[in-house]
Design a protein around this motif. Structure first.
Motif, PDB file in Angstrom:
ATOM      1  N   GLU A   1     -12.349  -7.851 -16.796  1.00 56.08           N
ATOM      2  CA  GLU A   1     -11.249  -7.236 -16.150  1.00 56.08           C
ATOM      3  C   GLU A   1     -11.203  -7.871 -14.303  1.00 56.08           C
ATOM      4  O   GLU A   1     -12.507  -7.405 -14.280  1.00 56.08           O
ATOM      5  CB  GLU A   1     -10.916  -6.385 -16.758  1.00 56.08           C
ATOM      6  CG  GLU A   1     -10.464  -5.751 -17.898  1.00 56.08           C
ATOM      7  CD  GLU A   1     -11.944  -6.126 -18.472  1.00 56.08           C
ATOM      8  OE1 GLU A   1     -11.135  -5.666 -20.194  1.00 56.08           O
ATOM      9  OE2 GLU A   1     -12.466  -5.242 -18.326  1.00 56.08           O
ATOM     10  N   ARG A   2     -10.373  -8.020 -13.842  1.00 52.68           N
ATOM     11  CA  ARG A   2     -10.510  -8.328 -12.802  1.00 52.68           C
ATOM     12  C   ARG A   2     -10.134  -6.949 -11.710  1.00 52.68           C
ATOM     13  O   ARG A   2     -10.190  -5.948 -12.913  1.00 52.68           O
ATOM     14  CB  ARG A   2      -9.469  -9.471 -12.239  1.00 52.68           C
ATOM     15  CG  ARG A   2      -9.392 -10.592 -11.791  1.00 52.68           C
ATOM     16  CD  ARG A   2      -8.542 -11.433 -11.477  1.00 52.68           C
ATOM     17  NE  ARG A   2      -7.854 -11.360 -10.336  1.00 52.68           N
ATOM     18  CZ  ARG A   2      -8.140 -12.105  -9.707  1.00 52.68           C
ATOM     19  NH1 ARG A   2      -9.122 -12.335  -9.477  1.00 52.68           N
ATOM     20  NH2 ARG A   2      -7.983 -11.724  -8.538  1.00 52.68           N
ATOM     21  N   ARG A   3     -10.458  -6.750 -10.130  1.00 49.53           N
ATOM     22  CA  ARG A   3     -10.491  -5.486  -9.473  1.00 49.53           C
ATOM     23  C   ARG A   3      -9.157  -5.078  -9.467  1.00 49.53           C
ATOM     24  O   ARG A   3      -8.476  -3.670  -9.718  1.00 49.53           O
ATOM     25  CB  ARG A   3     -11.088  -5.690  -8.189  1.00 49.53           C
ATOM     26  CG  ARG A   3      -9.937  -6.290  -7.530  1.00 49.53           C
ATOM     27  CD  ARG A   3     -10.187  -6.397  -6.115  1.00 49.53           C
ATOM     28  NE  ARG A   3     -10.466  -8.047  -5.710  1.00 49.53           N
ATOM     29  CZ  ARG A   3     -10.327  -8.032  -4.681  1.00 49.53           C
ATOM     30  NH1 ARG A   3     -10.236  -7.552  -3.338  1.00 49.53           N
ATOM     31  NH2 ARG A   3     -10.843  -9.104  -4.395  1.00 49.53           N
ATOM     32  N   ASP A   4      -8.042  -6.113  -9.271  1.00 47.42           N
ATOM     33  CA  ASP A   4      -6.678  -5.270 -10.310  1.00 47.42           C
ATOM     34  C   ASP A   4      -6.530  -4.265 -11.481  1.00 47.42           C
ATOM     35  O   ASP A   4      -5.819  -3.542 -11.634  1.00 47.42           O
ATOM     36  CB  ASP A   4      -5.441  -5.903  -9.839  1.00 47.42           C
ATOM     37  CG  ASP A   4      -5.885  -7.359 -10.864  1.00 47.42           C
ATOM     38  OD1 ASP A   4      -6.784  -7.548 -10.896  1.00 47.42           O
ATOM     39  OD2 ASP A   4      -4.505  -8.661 -10.282  1.00 47.42           O
ATOM     40  N   VAL A   5      -6.948  -4.789 -12.204  1.00 46.64           N
ATOM     41  CA  VAL A   5      -7.402  -4.139 -13.407  1.00 46.64           C
ATOM     42  C   VAL A   5      -7.978  -2.944 -13.236  1.00 46.64           C
ATOM     43  O   VAL A   5      -7.594  -1.451 -14.199  1.00 46.64           O
ATOM     44  CB  VAL A   5      -7.506  -4.749 -14.793  1.00 46.64           C
ATOM     45  CG1 VAL A   5      -7.608  -4.441 -16.448  1.00 46.64           C
ATOM     46  CG2 VAL A   5      -6.457  -6.248 -15.142  1.00 46.64           C
ATOM     47  N   ILE A   6      -9.579  -3.176 -12.843  1.00 50.75           N
ATOM     48  CA  ILE A   6     -10.144  -2.363 -13.143  1.00 50.75           C
ATOM     49  C   ILE A   6      -9.823  -1.024 -12.373  1.00 50.75           C
ATOM     50  O   ILE A   6     -10.456   0.848 -12.172  1.00 50.75           O
ATOM     51  CB  ILE A   6     -11.584  -2.384 -12.181  1.00 50.75           C
ATOM     52  CG1 ILE A   6     -11.995  -3.523 -13.738  1.00 50.75           C
ATOM     53  CG2 ILE A   6     -12.659  -1.502 -12.514  1.00 50.75           C
ATOM     54  CD1 ILE A   6     -13.835  -4.007 -13.585  1.00 50.75           C
ATOM     55  N   TYR A   7      -9.653  -0.889 -10.746  1.00 49.21           N
ATOM     56  CA  TYR A   7      -9.269  -0.352 -10.459  1.00 49.21           C
ATOM     57  C   TYR A   7      -7.961   0.749 -10.428  1.00 49.21           C
ATOM     58  O   TYR A   7      -8.828   2.205 -10.631  1.00 49.21           O
ATOM     59  CB  TYR A   7      -8.863  -0.674  -8.568  1.00 49.21           C
ATOM     60  CG  TYR A   7      -7.662   0.592  -7.987  1.00 49.21           C
ATOM     61  CD1 TYR A   7      -8.957   1.439  -7.552  1.00 49.21           C
ATOM     62  CD2 TYR A   7      -7.397   0.523  -7.207  1.00 49.21           C
ATOM     63  CE1 TYR A   7      -8.802   2.824  -6.504  1.00 49.21           C
ATOM     64  CE2 TYR A   7      -6.610   1.578  -6.247  1.00 49.21           C
ATOM     65  CZ  TYR A   7      -7.567   1.949  -6.074  1.00 49.21           C
ATOM     66  OH  TYR A   7      -7.033   3.778  -4.992  1.00 49.21           O
ATOM     67  N   PRO A   8      -7.083   0.539 -10.685  1.00 53.27           N
ATOM     68  CA  PRO A   8      -6.496   2.114 -11.812  1.00 53.27           C
ATOM     69  C   PRO A   8      -6.691   2.162 -12.760  1.00 53.27           C
ATOM     70  O   PRO A   8      -6.686   3.808 -13.399  1.00 53.27           O
ATOM     71  CB  PRO A   8      -4.791   1.017 -12.126  1.00 53.27           C
ATOM     72  CG  PRO A   8      -5.114  -0.011 -11.669  1.00 53.27           C
ATOM     73  CD  PRO A   8      -6.269  -0.560 -10.371  1.00 53.27           C
ATOM     74  N   LEU A   9      -7.215   2.110 -13.964  1.00 50.79           N
ATOM     75  CA  LEU A   9      -8.401   2.382 -14.833  1.00 50.79           C
ATOM     76  C   LEU A   9      -8.887   3.148 -14.117  1.00 50.79           C
ATOM     77  O   LEU A   9      -8.994   4.004 -15.194  1.00 50.79           O
ATOM     78  CB  LEU A   9      -9.175   0.933 -15.371  1.00 50.79           C
ATOM     79  CG  LEU A   9      -9.379   1.491 -17.311  1.00 50.79           C
ATOM     80  CD1 LEU A   9      -8.465   1.259 -17.972  1.00 50.79           C
ATOM     81  CD2 LEU A   9     -10.781   0.061 -17.657  1.00 50.79           C
ATOM     82  N   LEU A  10      -9.921   3.002 -12.963  1.00 50.55           N
ATOM     83  CA  LEU A  10     -10.698   3.764 -12.913  1.00 50.55           C
ATOM     84  C   LEU A  10     -10.830   5.264 -12.947  1.00 50.55           C
ATOM     85  O   LEU A  10     -10.573   6.532 -12.309  1.00 50.55           O
ATOM     86  CB  LEU A  10     -11.888   3.610 -12.081  1.00 50.55           C
ATOM     87  CG  LEU A  10     -13.029   2.458 -12.520  1.00 50.55           C
ATOM     88  CD1 LEU A  10     -13.593   1.804 -11.511  1.00 50.55           C
ATOM     89  CD2 LEU A  10     -14.254   3.401 -13.720  1.00 50.55           C
ATOM     90  N   THR A  11      -9.577   4.861 -11.955  1.00 44.81           N
ATOM     91  CA  THR A  11      -8.194   5.963 -10.983  1.00 44.81           C
ATOM     92  C   THR A  11      -7.776   7.023 -12.335  1.00 44.81           C
ATOM     93  O   THR A  11      -7.252   8.291 -11.652  1.00 44.81           O
ATOM     94  CB  THR A  11      -7.029   5.906  -9.982  1.00 44.81           C
ATOM     95  OG1 THR A  11      -6.159   5.219 -10.749  1.00 44.81           O
ATOM     96  CG2 THR A  11      -7.674   4.774  -9.220  1.00 44.81           C
ATOM     97  N   SER A  12      -7.372   6.657 -13.132  1.00 41.24           N
ATOM     98  CA  SER A  12      -7.087   7.361 -13.998  1.00 41.24           C
ATOM     99  C   SER A  12      -8.389   8.262 -15.291  1.00 41.24           C
ATOM    100  O   SER A  12      -7.482   9.233 -15.857  1.00 41.24           O
ATOM    101  CB  SER A  12      -6.081   6.526 -15.700  1.00 41.24           C
ATOM    102  OG  SER A  12      -7.113   5.769 -16.585  1.00 41.24           O
TER     103      SER A  12
END
Length: 637
Positions: A84-95
């Motif tokens: 995945e790209r960063r714009d997917v990984i970032y919100p995923l990790l914040t959850s």
């Protein structure tokens, strides 16, 4: 930079994402596909996802997961690279980390995040993301973005979100001409599931209204009698008709008010005419609530977009096909996918197919794109092919000098033509196409259900048949109702390209009509009358260089310019039937006669004007055919 707006790494060197994933005591680095590093804790990841727990238990060895790759180390920390790209990984990790949850602004951006959370089995993160999404004042899935959300949800395998999006469009499916490129994300089963859900929802709505008998509770003027009542002696007939249209998803409140007004005027019913707008709105909303309550019993049959591999099966013992493919002088065996053996001759199949020539030159036990050379049987090499015995039998009957097994339907013909392309069997393909051309039954099926033929042609990668079938669809409506039974056969991409093809043809045909109408060629535009001859009372004089003057009835230009606009906008079929064109021309002449008085324009009501019009329609039809021939449909292959 330390946020989502930072540019992607242009070189091969990864960059740090930064706060809040720049933890000094991190023990793992998550690297996105666009080379952005997130410093995180193994423990948190392992607790949030059993997938990551298994992967991290295998470190520092190479990851066993096909999508999660070990990418060396950095600053002494193991690096795991995700697809995945960063714009997917970032919100995923914040959850899943104790930081501020980042919520994408649209469902287009949220869907891949939800898909990743589901794929990595991050159930707590998935719940938090949906919680924040549902807390928004405006739903990310509701209209006018419901169809887009449905496409994205199906593509990412999001059952809950696909079902929710489908519920918003179940009654009023979007017009096919207006579907966006998101349609390309859908599979045939996903399209068919939406159509099936639409049908069952409407059936549930109608059933709910039929079961509803207490119309007195919603008809506020029940103490007075409408002049046109239903059989119950209470309910106005117009209200019953409106409720049925509402259940079919075709009536808004404006339509509801219009029906009331038309009824009041036609039936001279003051009772219904005097219903206050506020009360009328209450009646409308009460009916809609009952429709919605009825549709809740209709559950959406979600279909996964990504096909799952079938369970392993124990292969049966091969059997011989028999005559005529059982000759003793055979020197090779071709085995079908359902384990039926055909005893053939290398010399014959090599002449028929260059692919077989190359494959037979390979050593045994070698797999190719076409098939694989397997064990020896009765001293003969065995070639395994992925096609079933029925299909191979039909194909081989056109290769060998034996009785031909002619395809009776396009379902049978399409796979054969596809095999001819796959195995480079041009001569055999020509024989099969000739057989199809001579089959009246097959041609009738092909012509009378062109979308079905189009779906089969695209599934089998047959460009010529795809083009011709797409051309035939122009004469029929483009709608969910027209295509519903065959949607499971077509991909969303193929349907999208058909929509685009139709729109290009509409524009080309509309331009063609105007071009012919404005042409100065006597062979294209009929000469109604020259100067000095009898003519229509409402005419215009058109000058053509060098010295040609022609009078043309005003209604003529109005009629055909309106036709061009109707074709461009999709209000009429891009290729109207000749009978429909002649009928429309006759209506235009009659309308003109009514406006001037039936006996005021004897010229346009004469047989000569009708003959000129019919001749012009034949010319116009030929020009339209030439315009359509220039439009080629796009395919994904």
């Amino acid at each position: 930079m330390s946020n989502l707006d930072a540019p992607a790494a242009e070189s091969a060197e990864p960059v740090e994402f930064g706060h809040p994933f720049a933890l000094a005591n991190a023990d793992l680095i998550i690297r996105s596909s666009d080379l952005v590093d997130f410093r995180v804790y193994k423990t948190t990841l392992a607790q949030a996802s059993p997938i990551f727990e298994d992967v991290l238990s295998h470190l520092p060895a190479s990851s066993w997961n096909p999508t999660i790759k070990l990418d060396g180390t950095k600053d002494g920390l193991p690096v795991i690279r995700l697809p995945e790209r960063r714009d997917v990984i970032y919100p995923l990790l914040t959850s899943i980390f104790p930081v501020t949850v980042y919520m994408p602004e649209s469902f287009r951006d949220l869907a891949p995040v939800l898909g990743a959370a589901q794929r990595y089995q991050m159930h707590s993160g998935l719940a938090i993301l949906r919680l924040f999404a549902n807390a928004r004042a405006e739903s990310l899935i509701a209209e006018p973005n419901a169809f887009e959300a449905y496409c994205l949800a199906c593509y990412h395998g999001l059952t809950e979100d696909a079902s929710k999006a489908a519920s918003f469009i179940a009654v009023n499916l979007p017009v096919m001409d207006d579907l966006s490129a998101d349609l390309k994300l859908l599979t045939g089963p996903s399209l068919a599931a939406l159509w099936d859900y639409h049908i069952r929802t409407l059936e549930a709505a109608r059933a709910g209204l039929q079961a509803f008998t207490s119309w007195q509770s919603v008809f506020v003027n029940a103490q007075n009698k409408c002049s046109a009542l239903d059989v119950d002696g209470v309910t106005p007939t117009w209200l019953i008709m409106c409720s049925r249209e509402m259940a079919a998803g075709t009536h808004t409140f404006s339509d509801f008010r219009m029906e009331r007004s038309q009824h009041s005027v036609s039936s001279q019913c003051l009772v219904c005419l005097n219903i206050p707008v506020k009360s009328l709105k209450a009646i409308y909303e009460e009916i809609m609530q009952r429709i919605v309550a009825s549709t809740r019993s209709s559950r959406f049959p979600f279909v996964e977009s990504h096909e799952q591999a079938p369970p392993p099966v124990i292969p049966p013992s091969p059997t011989d096909f028999g005559a005529p493919f059982d000759r003793r002088d055979a020197d090779i065996i071709v085995r079908s996918s359902d384990f039926v053996d055909f005893r053939l001759h290398k010399s014959i199949i090599s002449v028929a197919s260059n692919i077989f020539t190359d494959m037979l030159s390979f050593p045994q036990h070698l797999t190719t794109d076409a098939g694989s050379l397997d064990v020896v049987k009765d001293g003969l090499p065995v070639v395994n092919l992925p096609e079933d015995a029925t299909t191979l039998h039909r194909l081989l009957s056109f290769v060998y000098p034996v009785e031909k097994v002619f395809p009776k339907t396009f379902e049978e013909a399409a796979p054969l033509l596809s095999l001819c392309q796959k195995y480079e069997m041009a001569a055999t393909s020509g024989l099969i196409r000739a057989a199809c051309t001579n089959s009246t039954q097959l041609i009738d099926i092909y012509i009378h259900n062109p979308f079905h033929s189009y779906a089969l042609a695209t599934r089998n990668y047959l460009y010529d048949e795809t083009q011709s079938a797409a051309r035939l669809t122009l004469a029929r409506p483009m709608s969910w109702a027209e295509y519903g039974n065959d949607l499971h056969l077509v991909t969303g991409a193929a349907l999208y390209h058909l929509v685009q093809y139709r729109q290009k043809c509409q524009s080309a045909i509309s331009d063609c009509i105007i071009r012919v109408l404005e042409s100065d060629s006597p062979s294209l535009v009929p000469t109604f009358a020259t100067l000095g001859e009898p003519r229509c009372r409402d005419s215009v004089v058109i000058a053509y260089p060098p010295a040609r003057f022609v009078t043309v009835p005003t209604w003529w230009n109005v009629h055909f310019r309106a036709l061009a606009e109707d074709v461009r906008s999709g209000r009429v079929s891009p290729v109207p039937a000749p009978g429909a064109l002649r009928a429309a021309l006759r209506v235009a002449i009659d309308k003109h006669a009514v406006q001037l008085g039936f006996m005021a324009c004897t010229f346009c009501h004469s047989g000569r004007c009708v003959d000129l019009g019919n001749t012009f329609l034949k010319t116009l039809t030929k020009q339209i055919e030439k315009a359509i021939e220039t439009i080629k449909i796009t395919t994904e292959w």
